[in-house]
Design an enzyme around this catalytic site. Structure first.
Site, PDB file in Angstrom:
ATOM      1  N   LYS A 107     -46.740  15.650  35.646  1.00  0.00           N
ATOM      2  CA  LYS A 107     -46.359  17.694  34.944  1.00  0.00           C
ATOM      3  C   LYS A 107     -46.705  17.724  33.790  1.00  0.00           C
ATOM      4  O   LYS A 107     -47.774  18.351  33.249  1.00  0.00           O
ATOM      5  CB  LYS A 107     -45.087  18.313  35.700  1.00  0.00           C
ATOM      6  CG  LYS A 107     -45.418  18.718  37.221  1.00  0.00           C
ATOM      7  CD  LYS A 107     -44.387  19.534  37.419  1.00  0.00           C
ATOM      8  CE  LYS A 107     -43.722  19.559  38.983  1.00  0.00           C
ATOM      9  NZ  LYS A 107     -42.204  19.245  38.707  1.00  0.00           N
TER      10      LYS A 107
HETATM   11  N1  GLU Z   1     -37.440  17.135  42.327  1.00  0.00           N
HETATM   12  C1  GLU Z   1     -37.606  15.109  41.915  1.00  0.00           C
HETATM   13  C2  GLU Z   1     -39.323  15.447  41.921  1.00  0.00           C
HETATM   14  O1  GLU Z   1     -39.782  16.694  41.419  1.00  0.00           O
HETATM   15  C3  GLU Z   1     -37.691  15.187  43.547  1.00  0.00           C
HETATM   16  C4  GLU Z   1     -36.687  14.883  44.541  1.00  0.00           C
HETATM   17  C5  GLU Z   1     -36.488  14.108  45.984  1.00  0.00           C
HETATM   18  O2  GLU Z   1     -37.323  14.301  46.938  1.00  0.00           O
HETATM   19  O3  GLU Z   1     -35.508  13.226  45.414  1.00  0.00           O
HETATM   20  O4  GLU Z   1     -39.527  14.717  41.862  1.00  0.00           O
END
Ligand code: GLU
Length: 293
Positions: A267
């Site tokens: 991102k």
């Molecule tokens: N929030 C995490 C990310 O955006 C993903 C966490 C997960 O899938 O365990 O990379």
């Protein structure tokens, strides 16, 4: 005969609203959705907004819009981590009370200096699977009296898991069941490779590792489907699940989508987002083909 209730297969996509979703997220979300559909299970969306300094309502709205455009549908209401801080704090406090977590006072600069001094002799400082130097032992080795004195002085601190003590407490090797695009089968966890991971910071009440295992358990997640970049983090998740008495989901770490330069999409690097492809007139079906679905 007594019927044993079987939990419905439950999948989740768990993005952080700190940027726009890219093609890697489209793959992850679509795989979760498709697998839930095929299993006759549930598809949940979780907003991982524990880091309030970087997350915004605009990015969250963008996530909803992109996923809806992709044709995905998820159960409402969605879980937002920022609304569950008390649960993470309660888990943290049980680990502190068991002597498995300690207050860590070293600043980033102090850690850097210690690592540099340690490496001056020519021996590399040990690093975690992401390449970050392991946290120096200074804070772990403090006496209780010293810890109390520093805490009472109001010095800023994080809370770190004493990984050796945690592994010793569990007392047996941990595994997870993996069905993804890398190694498969019964995988041996190696939590010690991560060193004393942070579970809470002065500016963020819970770390990714702590919140993710609590959220997956609270939401009844049975299948964790996410990118291969999190494969090795699963070792820490299995350790925390074991320490906190949480159920063990099945894991499926899928291939990553790389940029033209071979880098992982990010991102923060401004890689082409789902919204941009949409503006360029790509259809959801074309986007699915583009990411190999
Ligand atoms: N929030 C995490 C990310 O955006 C993903 C966490 C997960 O899938 O365990 O990379």
């Amino acid at each position: 005969m007594i019927a044993i209730p079987r939990q419905k297969p439950t999948f989740r996509f768990a993005p952080s609203p700190n940027g726009t979703l890219h093609l890697g997220h489209a793959l992850s979300a679509s795989l979760n959705f498709d697998m839930a559909l095929e299993a006759g299970g549930r598809f949940l969306l979780r907003i991982e907004d524990i880091d309030q300094a970087r997350c915004t309502p605009e990015f969250e709205a963008g996530i909803f819009a992109d996923l809806a455009w992709l044709g995905l549908d998820w159960e409402k209401p969605v879980r937002r981590q920022s609304e569950h801080v008390a649960e993470y704090q309660a888990a943290l406090h049980t680990l502190i009370a068991r002597g498995l977590v300690y207050p860590a006072f070293l600043t980033r600069g102090e850690v850097k200096a210690k690592v540099a001094a340690g490496e001056a002799g020519g021996k590399p400082w040990p690093r975690d699977p992401d390449g970050t130097p392991l946290y120096p032992p200074d804070d772990r080795e403090r006496s209780d009296t010293e810890r109390r004195r520093l805490l009472e002085s109001g010095l800023k601190h994080a809370w770190r898991l004493d990984i050796s003590a945690a592994v010793a407490t569990v007392g047996q090797p941990l595994h997870w069941r993996e069905s993804g695009d890398g190694d498969r089968g019964e995988i041996l966890a190696d939590p010690a490779a991560w060193g004393d991971v942070v579970l809470s910071r002065s500016d963020a009440p819970s770390s990714y590792h702590l919140s993710v295992v609590i959220d997956d358990a609270s939401q009844g997640v049975t299948h964790v489907v996410r990118g291969l970049d999190l494969f090795r983090a699963t070792s820490i998740h299995r350790l925390l699940q074991s320490l906190l008495g949480l159920p063990e989901p099945l894991y499926h770490h899928h291939r990553l989508i790389l940029g033209d330069d071979g880098r992982k999409l990010s991102k923060s690097l401004g890689d082409t987002g789902i919204a941009e492809w949409r503006r360029r007139g790509l259809s959801p079906a074309e986007l699915r083909r583009r990411i190999g679905l």
